[in-house]
Design an enzyme around this catalytic site. Sequence first.
Site, PDB file in Angstrom:
ATOM      1  N   SER A   8       0.999  -1.301   0.046  1.00 46.45           N
ATOM      2  CA  SER A   8      -0.070  -0.078  -0.036  1.00 46.45           C
ATOM      3  C   SER A   8       0.863   1.203   0.085  1.00 46.45           C
ATOM      4  CB  SER A   8      -0.877   0.092   1.307  1.00 46.45           C
ATOM      5  OG  SER A   8      -1.490   1.468   1.270  1.00 46.45           O
ATOM      6  N   HIS A   9       0.117   2.472  -0.336  1.00 44.15           N
ATOM      7  CA  HIS A   9       1.162   3.588  -0.354  1.00 44.15           C
ATOM      8  C   HIS A   9       1.283   3.953   1.024  1.00 44.15           C
ATOM      9  CE1 HIS A   9       0.009   3.597  -4.393  1.00 44.15           C
ATOM     10  NE2 HIS A   9       0.963   4.633  -4.665  1.00 44.15           N
TER      11      HIS A   9
END
Length: 125
Positions: A8-9
């Site tokens: 994920s970011h």
Amino acid sequence: MISIVLVSHSQKITEGLQEMIVEMVGDTVHIISSGGTGDGRLGTNALMIADNIATCTNSEHIYIFCDIGSAILSAETALELLDTELLEKTTIIDAPLVEGAFTAAVQSLVNPSKEAILQELTNVH
């Protein structure tokens, strides 16, 4: 054992999801948080993802779950950095990050075969 790599970011997202899955399935599945850039910023880091996958050498199968577009691109780039043995047992899964990773982890308790896990993931939207 299988491994699940969470991409994920946001490091907070993957760490929270990792905590939730470990709480549910214990240490029967190797769950790896690969969120953020590695230095606390938002973003993704293909080298970090590849390094995390490299810790899964003892896993029979490695599944990568991503949140949005460029996380998938970073995961694909990470695959290009792997040796053949790791690459052959690593799959990027087209499923929602939270629901997909959770489903794969729980299904691995019932039947850890790649076929069973992939089949169960077809029901996740």
